[in-house]
Design an enzyme around this catalytic site. Sequence first.
Site, PDB file in Angstrom:
ATOM      1  CG  ASP A   1      -6.526  -8.146 -12.016  1.00  0.00           C
ATOM      2  OD1 ASP A   1      -6.289  -8.802 -10.981  1.00  0.00           O
ATOM      3  OD2 ASP A   1      -7.674  -7.849 -12.374  1.00  0.00           O
TER       4      ASP A   1
ATOM      5  CG  ASP B   1     -10.262  -8.136  -6.104  1.00  0.00           C
ATOM      6  OD1 ASP B   1     -11.342  -8.125  -5.478  1.00  0.00           O
ATOM      7  OD2 ASP B   1     -10.155  -8.515  -7.290  1.00  0.00           O
TER       8      ASP B   1
ATOM      9  NE  ARG C   1     -14.378  -8.637  -4.246  1.00  0.00           N
ATOM     10  CZ  ARG C   1     -14.185  -9.785  -4.905  1.00  0.00           C
ATOM     11  NH1 ARG C   1     -14.179  -9.801  -6.223  1.00  0.00           N
ATOM     12  NH2 ARG C   1     -13.956 -10.898  -4.247  1.00  0.00           N
TER      13      ARG C   1
ATOM     14  CG  ASP D   1     -15.650  -9.329 -10.109  1.00  0.00           C
ATOM     15  OD1 ASP D   1     -15.202 -10.365  -9.619  1.00  0.00           O
ATOM     16  OD2 ASP D   1     -15.007  -8.271 -10.167  1.00  0.00           O
TER      17      ASP D   1
ATOM     18  CG  HIS E   1     -11.541  -4.102 -14.255  1.00  0.00           C
ATOM     19  ND1 HIS E   1     -10.318  -4.505 -14.751  1.00  0.00           N
ATOM     20  CD2 HIS E   1     -11.833  -4.959 -13.234  1.00  0.00           C
ATOM     21  CE1 HIS E   1      -9.894  -5.549 -14.053  1.00  0.00           C
ATOM     22  NE2 HIS E   1     -10.795  -5.847 -13.131  1.00  0.00           N
TER      23      HIS E   1
END
Length: 871
Positions: free
Chosen positions: A366, A479, A538, A555, A613
């Site tokens: 990340d 992302d 995303r 998320d 994740h």
Amino acid sequence: VSWHPLQSSSHQSGETETETEMAPVLLLWLAVSLSGTLAVDRGNFKTCDQSAFCKRQRALKPGESPYRALLETMELTNTRLTLQLINDNNKVHLLLELYRLQGNITRVKINELKPLKPRYEVPDVLIREPPTDLSLLSQDENGVVLSLGAESQRVIVSARPFRLDIMEGRDVLMSLNSRGLLAFEHLRMPKEEEEKVEDGMWEETFKSHSDGKPNGPSAISLDFSLPGVEHVYGIPEHADTLRLKTTDLSVFLFHHVGPQRPPDHRHLLTVFGKMLDYVQGSSETPQTDVRWISESGIIDVFIMLGPTPKDIFSQYASLTGTQSFPPLSALAYHQCRWNYNDQEDVQTVDAGFDEHDIPYDFIWLDIEHTDGKRYFTWDPHKFATPKEMLQGLVDKKRKMVAIVDPHIKVDSNYKIHNEIRSRGYYIKNKDGGDYEGWCWPGSAGYPDFTRADMRAWWASMFAYDQYEGSMENLYTWNDMNEPSVFNGPEVTMHKDAMHGAWEHRDVHNLYGFYVQMATAEGLIQRSGGVERPFVLTRAFFAGSQRYECAVWTGDNAAEWDHLKISIPMCLSLGLVGISFCGADVGGFFKSPSTELLVRWYQTGAYQPFFRAHAHLDTPRREPWLFGPENTALIREVVRQRYTLLPYWYQQFYHAHQTGQPVMRPLWVEYPQDPATFALDDEFLIGRDLLVHPVTEEGARGVTAYLPGKDEVWFDVHTFQKHNGAQNLYIPVTMSSIPVFQRGGSIIPRKLRVRRSSTCMEHDPYTLYVALNPQRTAEGELYIDDGHTFNYEKKEFIHRSLSNLAPEAQFSTRSWIERIVILGASKPSKVTLKTAGGQESQLEFEFDASMSVLTLRKPGMNAGVDWTVTLQ
């Protein structure tokens, strides 16, 4: 494709006493280019009453439409009809265009006849301008009737008030503007404004943010009525049941999302309608009414008339393309968290999987892996030798994904920023300067990915000599590409930011589409066009399936409701061509109980994208950290995923070729069975595997519906046979995940599970043959090199009962080591005959209690002809 609704409303009227055989399925596709809401704090996002265009449009009520068709302006060619509409209240003229597209698709466009300036129309989504065909059947002073190609299909354009009806014989399939809610706010100059000025028409504020509209309001609205329709599906990735609920205003939110990741503003709005015959003699026909409202753009609607669900998928694919074909390794297991701390941490986690005998293919990094959130860089202390780290993964035939977000740190010492600024590639604010917002790096610029030259430059940055430390086993995660702006209105970009001549309000939902397009192209270019890319995104749009490999549901949190909702969310994405979907296993926020974690692994292992994740602030969650018993449960289900990789890969090949979803609702295969219409806690993988995950805390049993009146289903774990068209109660323990193979199918597996999918490349196959009541079965086997575009050069094997691609050339070292026949009788002997005519007797075992026949070590190559005869 350029109609951009923010809000939708639906209303269902009428009732039906019995559900009988389904009539044709409809697909209405409306593309969106405005911010939706994936709520963190609802106060950060506008309600309809706080959004001026939505409030104005919601104030309109069904009734007599002010629009009428000026039939004397009609022009008809063999490809399209055009005529003018007039609003009798303000005398503004609109232009209606009507197209009949090959493949049973109708296209309706409405725009201003003479706009003050061009209104936005979405580019780059259609793979080609579809061929058209249209002919006039009749005309009088009340309207016109046009043929839609099929013998009984026609469209009726009524003049006063304007209304459009699509007919099948005497039945109305769909009506446009039947409730009189067509609205089209025309662009204007302030001095020309003679109408009543309402708040927000020229400027509106939300919190501290202002939004100027130099040409006034530009909203549009249109209503659709669907007689006979009772089950409606669409609005991909909405966090609710698959079947859309009757609602006054449908704004689908993903609740309980923490503040660390901003909302996702991606919407591709689609409606599937299932039409039910109503009871003969009933006074009312069931009907669903849908209304779309958008802040800007034009109305551009594709109506796909099926008639079957599979026809619709083909029609949609003919317009927007099919799912990209991912490398086989991308279908395996992915291990991720925000963040693995350093190279030593990566090495330790990698070794942990080997120590605990759990396979995986990708480990993920990340944002913390970068040098101060500067993408395309590495932290010089924590990831000082990235190639050494990547080579360690190469040696184990594993791979890595690193995040590359589209917000760029404003820093004069940062090469990427300097290049974008010097080339003038940043999005501009309304005053002409570079737009800056706040995101992970602090102050950040946002590249204008709507520009082809910007996308080409971005793609070039993935070259091995540009992206320092990258290697061929490093892939990319996009992302925050909605785009996310922490200090922007509704946690995104100001609507009046400028992309060349277009405001951000016009292009918002295309932004992520273009980011992933450029990224995927970069990964392809770096290999000279040889290797298939893998990109996780995303944000997405219609056509995104052509460029990305995977989408995840955002998320989520470690809650049972979020586990449950992952199923309909991914099902809804598959309906619009995006098959490669998954949810963060275990939940991104919070910490799952061991029961929830195990159940999530069991669910995720049977969803297309399989990635664990976790948030930066959560305890470590590697699968061996929850005690030996839970480690064993997780190991088992991950291994199940690896054994089924040949079948998953085959399904993605079909999705790439045809546009059919990989993970699909039961009604796709059983459209005549009303019992399937509301099911979204179970699903099919392809047509031959049915999965009913356990998603209830403390569950001791689940009830699965097995479809098909004349079919049988086999439990893949016990081989027990069950009849179709029944609700089956299944007792469960923590090791249970109910999965069934359809009788009449053959599914290939690889039972020698190794540490990664690439290590299994040349391993042998086991064929599971599930006999139907007629004692027949058929299936397929697809094999290629698993990672290049060489399949486009006919370098693959595709076999069923015969060679499905005799012109293709590919050789494999894999062989058939076992054939397991479910629902069999005991033979007296089994004979193998090869393509060369040689015959030999095969050893076999027969389990009479379960009627399972196992043929051991037939030994033939997986790519050649052979025949097994049971006597």
